[in-house]
Structures are given as C-alpha cells and as structure tokens.
Design a protein around this motif. Structure first.
Motif, PDB file in Angstrom:
ATOM      1  N   PRO A   1      98.842 -11.372  46.194  1.00 43.74           N
ATOM      2  CA  PRO A   1      98.071 -10.183  46.588  1.00 43.74           C
ATOM      3  C   PRO A   1      97.321  -9.609  45.395  1.00 43.74           C
ATOM      4  O   PRO A   1      97.684  -9.835  44.236  1.00 43.74           O
ATOM      5  N   THR A   2      96.275  -8.838  45.672  1.00 43.26           N
ATOM      6  CA  THR A   2      95.501  -8.185  44.603  1.00 43.26           C
ATOM      7  C   THR A   2      95.436  -6.680  44.843  1.00 43.26           C
ATOM      8  O   THR A   2      95.815  -6.192  45.907  1.00 43.26           O
TER       9      THR A   2
ATOM     10  N   GLN B   1      91.978 -12.040  50.736  1.00 42.20           N
ATOM     11  CA  GLN B   1      93.227 -11.447  51.224  1.00 42.20           C
ATOM     12  C   GLN B   1      93.454 -11.763  52.707  1.00 42.20           C
ATOM     13  O   GLN B   1      94.582 -12.037  53.114  1.00 42.20           O
TER      14      GLN B   1
ATOM     15  N   THR C   1      88.289  -9.219  49.796  1.00 40.61           N
ATOM     16  CA  THR C   1      88.807  -8.928  51.128  1.00 40.61           C
ATOM     17  C   THR C   1      88.949 -10.215  51.941  1.00 40.61           C
ATOM     18  O   THR C   1      89.968 -10.423  52.634  1.00 40.61           O
TER      19      THR C   1
ATOM     20  N   ILE D   1      96.920 -13.510  54.113  1.00 42.77           N
ATOM     21  CA  ILE D   1      97.853 -12.457  54.507  1.00 42.77           C
ATOM     22  C   ILE D   1      99.090 -13.006  55.217  1.00 42.77           C
ATOM     23  O   ILE D   1     100.197 -12.485  55.066  1.00 42.77           O
TER      24      ILE D   1
END
Length: 308
Positions: free
Chosen positions: A266-267, A301, A298, A305
């Motif tokens: 994750p960031t 991610q 985005t 996810i």
C-alpha cells in the motif's frame, strides 16, 4: 516521562531504540505478530551511528491497562485509524501525542480524537528499513526528529520532553516553527515520492534529463500554489529551495513510496497527493501533473487492493 512508541518498525523502532539505549522509560505498542518476532529474534538496530540490542517492554493493545505521558506515533497514514484505537486506552489524561507521519491532515484527525491541546507537531528525517528477521537497518547519516508545540510556545511539557530526548545518539531538535517545517517536509515528500513513482526511476536519471528537470520544477510549483492558496505557513521561496535540494540528492535515491510500489505494498498517495488535490479542487486550482501522479497511484492501488 513514560514513553509509548506506537509501532516498532523501521522508524518508531529506531528512535524508540535510541531513547531506550539512553535509559528512558520506553514501551513499544505492537501487533501480536511483531511481538512474537521480537521475542524470538530480539530487538536489534544496525546503524552507521552504532548498533544496539535489547529486550524492550512490549505491549499489545488491550493486553493490560497502562498509561503513558507521551506517545510517539510513527505508523503509515493508512494505519492511522487503527493505531488511534490501539493508543486511545493507553494515553494518560494529560498525555501528549507526537506524530511523525508524512503530510498534515493527520493532525486534525488526532485533534478530533484526543483534543487539540494534547497533540504536538513532529516530523522525522531518516532512511531506515527492516530486514527479513525484523532487524532495523539504518545506513545514512540522517536520523533526526523535529518536534514542538503547534503554537510555537516553549511550554513546561515541551521542556520536559526536550530533557527526555536530549543526550541520545539520534538528533531530536526542538522547533519554534514546527507547523511550517511540517508543511515544508510535506511539500518535499509529495514531490519526491510523486515524481519517482510516476517515472518509476530513482531521482538521478530523472533529473539528468531536461524534461525531468522541468517536471520536477512544475510539480513543486503546482504544490506550492495549492499550499499558498490554503494559507499554509510556507516560505515564499520554498519551491526553489527544494528544487536545489532534490538536485543535490544521491543519484540512486528512491522515495519510500516508490519502494512500496515496487514491493506491491500500500502507499500513502491519498494522504499526500490526494489531500492536496482535494484542496486544489476546492480552490479552483489546476494541478495537472499532481493529478496525473495521483491517478497512476490510484490505479495501482485499485489493481492490488484484493492482495492487501
């Protein structure tokens, strides 16, 4: 002072370890998995400033009732909500929270939970990581925490904290202008993480290109314009100052966000680039490069996810 370090990772573990090495009363609030690893392998720091090994006091939230005078919060932004819940029962009634997170929006979130008067400002400058057995590796000269009252006052509690922090092998610097320094770091880390993640390269090869130099300068100018529009307490020449700083970094330097992307982790994109974009939209400011970076992160991610 009784000090609780929330997390015993590469940042909190390092600075908490240096305080422990000095002889301060330090406890680490950790997850069960981290506790098991520390109990199996011990608490170990390998650093250019000297190694340190210990068996520190560990606390898993809810395990026992214990209150602390100060909590050093060094988690990633996407871990903040859970960290707050873990910390809530362990902060003394007059205890203070010293956050070391990147960005600025976490200050409001902490103030809503604990009260504005219990939150002070802070930031850290360090390049550290964990190896496979959980040892903290710190290989560069920089290992600094900057902290202070958000009001800039030198209160009695900040003097007590200064006394606790003095004499360690790490640098703990008390600032009268911590809010300004937090915004300056926010600008730097957002630009540095954004540009290296966008181009998927260390900073050196990017700035070797004329187009890379223009991209760095354009991003700094976009972010500066947004911060000025929301009356952030930044220097007028900060974009030029940070442009020179970025040009002075090691050729192979990567941002932590870029390393997270390379690992599929994750960031903090929403906390860094995303928060500024919201401010830009609210102020009617165009920020095409920042928006491109946030869009890329985005999409990254969203694609991962399910793995997290």
């Amino acid at each position: 002072m009784k000090i609780l370090v929330v997390g015993a990772g590469a940042v909190g573990g390092y600075f908490g370890g240096r305080l422990l090495e000095k002889g301060e009363d330090v406890t680490f609030l950790v997850r069960e998995s981290r506790k098991r690893k520390l109990e199996e392998n011990g608490f170990n720091i390998r650093s250019v400033h000297g190694d340190f090994n210990a068996n520190p006091k560990l606390l898993v939230s809810g395990e026992r009732e214990e209150k602390f005078d100060v909590a050093i919060l060094s988690v990633k932004a996407y871990q903040l909500v859970r960290a707050i819940e873990d910390l809530r029962p362990h902060l003394a009634e007059d205890g203070i929270v010293l956050p070391l997170l990147n960005g600025i929006s976490h200050i409001d979130e902490l103030a809503r939970t604990f009260g504005k008067e219990r939150v002070i400002g802070g930031l850290c400058l360090i390049e550290s990581t964990l190896d496979n057995d959980g040892t903290i590796l710190q290989k560069s000269p920089m290992h600094q925490i900057v902290y202070g009252e958000l009001s800039g006052e030198k209160t009695e509690r900040i003097k007590r904290l200064e006394a606790s922090f003095s004499g360690t092998k790490a640098s703990f610097e008390l600032s009268d202008h911590i809010e300004r320094e937090m915004w300056h770091k926010y600008l730097f880390i957002t630009a540095m993480s954004g540009i290296t993640s966008l181009f998927e390269a260390p900073i050196g090869p990017i700035r070797d290109l004329d187009s890379g130099q223009r991209a760095i300068k354009a991003l700094l100018n976009e972010i500066t314009a947004i911060m000025q529009a929301v009356d952030a307490p930044i220097r007028e020449d900060i974009a030029d100052v940070l442009f020179e700083r970025i040009n002075g970094l090691g050729h192979a330097m990567k941002s932590s966000m870029q390393r997270d992307v390379e690992k599929g982790a994750p960031t903090e994109a929403d906390h860094l680039q995303g928060y500024l974009l919201k401010q830009a939209h609210a102020q009617g400011i165009e920020a095409p490069l920042l928006e491109t970076i946030h869009t890329k992160l985005t999409l990254y991610q969203q694609a991962r996810i399910a793995e997290w």
